[in-house]
Design a protein around this motif. Structure first.
Motif, PDB file in Angstrom:
ATOM      1  N   LYS A  51       0.810  -1.194   0.125  1.00 57.55           N
ATOM      2  CA  LYS A  51       0.032   0.079  -0.081  1.00 57.55           C
ATOM      3  C   LYS A  51       1.082   1.282  -0.097  1.00 57.55           C
ATOM      4  CE  LYS A  51      -3.722   2.748   0.837  1.00 57.55           C
ATOM      5  NZ  LYS A  51      -4.518   3.066  -0.256  1.00 57.55           N
ATOM      6  N   PHE A  52       0.626   2.189  -0.883  1.00 60.51           N
ATOM      7  CA  PHE A  52       1.484   3.429  -0.866  1.00 60.51           C
ATOM      8  C   PHE A  52       0.443   4.453  -0.245  1.00 60.51           C
ATOM      9  CE2 PHE A  52       1.928   7.485  -2.797  1.00 60.51           C
ATOM     10  CZ  PHE A  52       3.317   7.836  -2.590  1.00 60.51           C
ATOM     11  N   ILE A  53       0.924   4.944   0.710  1.00 55.20           N
ATOM     12  CA  ILE A  53      -0.142   5.776   1.463  1.00 55.20           C
ATOM     13  C   ILE A  53       0.158   7.213   1.119  1.00 55.20           C
ATOM     14  CG2 ILE A  53      -0.495   6.912   3.806  1.00 55.20           C
ATOM     15  CD1 ILE A  53       0.400   3.826   4.949  1.00 55.20           C
ATOM     16  N   GLY A  54       1.339   7.745   0.906  1.00 56.70           N
ATOM     17  CA  GLY A  54       1.523   8.881   0.506  1.00 56.70           C
ATOM     18  C   GLY A  54       1.924   9.942   1.416  1.00 56.70           C
ATOM     19  N   TRP A  55       1.641  11.196   1.305  1.00 57.21           N
ATOM     20  CA  TRP A  55       2.223  12.297   2.258  1.00 57.21           C
ATOM     21  C   TRP A  55       1.001  12.271   3.263  1.00 57.21           C
ATOM     22  CZ3 TRP A  55       6.679  14.343   2.203  1.00 57.21           C
ATOM     23  CH2 TRP A  55       7.514  14.317   1.099  1.00 57.21           C
ATOM     24  N   VAL A  56       1.453  12.161   4.559  1.00 60.97           N
ATOM     25  CA  VAL A  56       0.479  12.398   5.651  1.00 60.97           C
ATOM     26  C   VAL A  56       1.123  13.069   6.880  1.00 60.97           C
ATOM     27  CG1 VAL A  56      -0.724  10.115   5.224  1.00 60.97           C
ATOM     28  CG2 VAL A  56       1.094  10.126   6.766  1.00 60.97           C
ATOM     29  N   PRO A  94       7.910   0.427 -22.631  1.00 55.66           N
ATOM     30  CA  PRO A  94       7.925   0.167 -21.201  1.00 55.66           C
ATOM     31  C   PRO A  94       8.217   1.292 -20.533  1.00 55.66           C
ATOM     32  CG  PRO A  94       9.997  -0.263 -22.622  1.00 55.66           C
ATOM     33  CD  PRO A  94       8.955  -0.091 -23.574  1.00 55.66           C
ATOM     34  N   THR A  95       7.727   1.515 -19.184  1.00 56.49           N
ATOM     35  CA  THR A  95       8.012   2.207 -18.407  1.00 56.49           C
ATOM     36  C   THR A  95       8.453   1.827 -17.044  1.00 56.49           C
ATOM     37  OG1 THR A  95       5.694   2.640 -17.507  1.00 56.49           O
ATOM     38  CG2 THR A  95       6.315   4.015 -19.340  1.00 56.49           C
ATOM     39  N   VAL A  96       8.028   0.502 -16.714  1.00 55.61           N
ATOM     40  CA  VAL A  96       8.525  -0.037 -15.546  1.00 55.61           C
ATOM     41  C   VAL A  96       8.968  -1.581 -15.927  1.00 55.61           C
ATOM     42  CG1 VAL A  96       7.999  -0.934 -13.349  1.00 55.61           C
ATOM     43  CG2 VAL A  96       7.300   1.443 -13.712  1.00 55.61           C
ATOM     44  N   ILE A  97      10.121  -2.028 -15.438  1.00 54.82           N
ATOM     45  CA  ILE A  97      10.413  -3.425 -15.607  1.00 54.82           C
ATOM     46  C   ILE A  97      10.188  -4.396 -14.576  1.00 54.82           C
ATOM     47  CG2 ILE A  97      12.122  -5.036 -16.741  1.00 54.82           C
ATOM     48  CD1 ILE A  97      11.578  -2.569 -18.654  1.00 54.82           C
ATOM     49  N   TRP A  98       9.778  -5.062 -14.501  1.00 53.48           N
ATOM     50  CA  TRP A  98       9.181  -5.883 -13.111  1.00 53.48           C
ATOM     51  C   TRP A  98       9.377  -7.229 -13.205  1.00 53.48           C
ATOM     52  CZ3 TRP A  98       4.906  -9.084 -13.377  1.00 53.48           C
ATOM     53  CH2 TRP A  98       4.106  -8.661 -14.855  1.00 53.48           C
ATOM     54  N   ALA A  99       9.405  -7.948 -12.098  1.00 47.01           N
ATOM     55  CA  ALA A  99       9.492  -9.228 -11.668  1.00 47.01           C
ATOM     56  C   ALA A  99       8.116  -9.718 -11.094  1.00 47.01           C
ATOM     57  CB  ALA A  99      10.371  -9.761 -10.859  1.00 47.01           C
ATOM     58  N   GLY A 100       7.467 -10.920 -11.449  1.00 44.38           N
ATOM     59  CA  GLY A 100       6.243 -11.343 -11.068  1.00 44.38           C
ATOM     60  C   GLY A 100       6.430 -11.837  -9.606  1.00 44.38           C
ATOM     61  N   VAL A 101       5.024 -11.973  -9.063  1.00 46.54           N
ATOM     62  CA  VAL A 101       5.100 -12.826  -7.783  1.00 46.54           C
ATOM     63  C   VAL A 101       3.683 -13.426  -7.435  1.00 46.54           C
ATOM     64  CG1 VAL A 101       3.829 -10.595  -6.432  1.00 46.54           C
ATOM     65  CG2 VAL A 101       5.348 -12.285  -5.171  1.00 46.54           C
ATOM     66  N   SER A 102       3.863 -14.269  -6.614  1.00 44.80           N
ATOM     67  CA  SER A 102       2.518 -15.244  -6.481  1.00 44.80           C
ATOM     68  C   SER A 102       1.191 -14.065  -6.290  1.00 44.80           C
ATOM     69  CB  SER A 102       2.329 -15.951  -5.175  1.00 44.80           C
ATOM     70  OG  SER A 102       3.616 -16.806  -5.283  1.00 44.80           O
ATOM     71  N   LYS A 103      -0.169 -14.800  -6.857  1.00 45.51           N
ATOM     72  CA  LYS A 103      -1.317 -13.986  -6.690  1.00 45.51           C
ATOM     73  C   LYS A 103      -1.723 -13.720  -5.438  1.00 45.51           C
ATOM     74  CE  LYS A 103      -4.501 -17.725  -6.885  1.00 45.51           C
ATOM     75  NZ  LYS A 103      -5.677 -18.152  -7.325  1.00 45.51           N
ATOM     76  N   GLU A 104      -1.150 -14.243  -4.353  1.00 47.86           N
ATOM     77  CA  GLU A 104      -1.429 -14.225  -2.902  1.00 47.86           C
ATOM     78  C   GLU A 104      -1.064 -12.714  -2.228  1.00 47.86           C
ATOM     79  OE1 GLU A 104      -1.267 -18.742  -3.358  1.00 47.86           O
ATOM     80  OE2 GLU A 104      -0.015 -17.083  -3.935  1.00 47.86           O
ATOM     81  N   LEU A 105      -0.055 -12.399  -2.899  1.00 48.81           N
ATOM     82  CA  LEU A 105       0.456 -11.024  -2.442  1.00 48.81           C
ATOM     83  C   LEU A 105      -0.536  -9.961  -3.147  1.00 48.81           C
ATOM     84  CD1 LEU A 105       2.511 -10.107  -0.724  1.00 48.81           C
ATOM     85  CD2 LEU A 105       4.097  -9.602  -2.559  1.00 48.81           C
ATOM     86  N   THR A 106      -1.029 -10.105  -4.090  1.00 43.67           N
ATOM     87  CA  THR A 106      -1.949  -9.228  -4.862  1.00 43.67           C
ATOM     88  C   THR A 106      -3.337  -9.102  -3.938  1.00 43.67           C
ATOM     89  OG1 THR A 106      -0.842  -9.433  -7.047  1.00 43.67           O
ATOM     90  CG2 THR A 106      -3.218  -8.842  -6.877  1.00 43.67           C
ATOM     91  N   GLU A 107      -3.771 -10.162  -3.450  1.00 42.91           N
ATOM     92  CA  GLU A 107      -4.806 -10.297  -2.473  1.00 42.91           C
ATOM     93  C   GLU A 107      -4.527  -9.549  -1.458  1.00 42.91           C
ATOM     94  OE1 GLU A 107      -5.620 -14.403  -2.290  1.00 42.91           O
ATOM     95  OE2 GLU A 107      -6.226 -14.638  -4.369  1.00 42.91           O
ATOM     96  N   ILE A 108      -3.457  -9.516  -1.061  1.00 45.11           N
ATOM     97  CA  ILE A 108      -3.009  -8.955   0.373  1.00 45.11           C
ATOM     98  C   ILE A 108      -2.845  -7.335   0.328  1.00 45.11           C
ATOM     99  CG2 ILE A 108      -1.305  -8.800   2.425  1.00 45.11           C
ATOM    100  CD1 ILE A 108      -3.024 -11.365   2.535  1.00 45.11           C
ATOM    101  N   ALA A 109      -2.394  -7.097  -0.797  1.00 48.28           N
ATOM    102  CA  ALA A 109      -2.137  -5.773  -1.414  1.00 48.28           C
ATOM    103  C   ALA A 109      -3.698  -4.808  -1.414  1.00 48.28           C
ATOM    104  CB  ALA A 109      -1.392  -5.417  -2.638  1.00 48.28           C
ATOM    105  N   GLN A 110      -4.705  -5.812  -1.982  1.00 51.84           N
ATOM    106  CA  GLN A 110      -5.932  -5.344  -2.160  1.00 51.84           C
ATOM    107  C   GLN A 110      -6.538  -5.073  -0.923  1.00 51.84           C
ATOM    108  OE1 GLN A 110      -7.671  -8.226  -4.893  1.00 51.84           O
ATOM    109  NE2 GLN A 110      -6.749  -7.191  -6.597  1.00 51.84           N
TER     110      GLN A 110
END
Length: 189
Positions: A51-56, A94-110
């Motif tokens: 989670k990117f929170i930003g300026w607080v 391309p603007t970002v080059i990235w490596a992939g990760v298991s979908k479980e981490l996407t679910e936690i990020a959501q």
């Protein structure tokens, strides 16, 4: 005279294991040879952003800390696999080059995105490991990136157990971002 409000830039992330950092280093080396201007993420900054929170304002930090604590208590440690290589938005632009990760981490990020009302992502995001940001490419730079992705697109970089998340402060500098670990939150505790 009005008091200046102190703000800090925050994000929640999972740091990468040393073994996976080591297995990804050759990709970083290959990307640094691409004709163009790429901002290569140094291995010590490798992480999965939940989670990117930003300026607080600093006073908000305690509320954020309590929310992270309550979220991590609902989770159990889990294993992820890091594999594959690709580019956002496409390999042709391309603007970002990235490596992939298991979908479980996407679910936690959501879960973190929906639970913390800061900097809401309007689109569903895919958990990934940013390796480089493309600033400018020379004529053959795009083809070089495509070749690196073709060569390493299905590589397996390793697996690790996610048993903690970290609240980081991010300071923007001309030389690159500086990340300061503010607090670790153990999953399931």
């Amino acid at each position: 005279m009005e008091e200046t409000k102190s703000k800090i830039r925050l994000f929640i992330a999972v740091p990468l294991s040393e073994d996976i950092k080591k297995s990804i280093r050759p990709i970083s080396t290959a990307l640094s040879a691409v004709d163009g201007r790429l901002s290569i993420v140094p291995p010590e900054n490798f992480h999965f952003t939940l989670k990117f929170i930003g300026w607080v304002e600093e006073k908000e930090q305690e509320k954020i800390r309590k929310k992270i604590l309550s979220l991590t208590k609902t989770l159990k440690p889990f294993e992820i696999k890091v594999s594959g290589l690709d580019a956002f938005p496409t390999q042709n632009r391309p603007t970002v080059i990235w490596a992939g990760v298991s979908k479980e981490l996407t679910e936690i990020a959501q879960l973190f995105n929906l639970s913390l009302p800061y900097h809401q992502e309007s689109r569903e995001s895919l958990a990934h490991l940013t390796l480089a940001r493309v600033k400018h490419l020379e004529e053959n730079g795009r083809e070089q990136i495509k070749e690196i992705i073709k060569k390493h697109g299905k590589d397996f970089f390793g697996q690790m157990v996610i048993d903690k998340v970290v609240l980081f402060q991010s300071e923007l500098r001309k030389t690159g971002s500086i990340y300061t670990k503010l607090e670790e939150f153990w999953v399931g505790n």
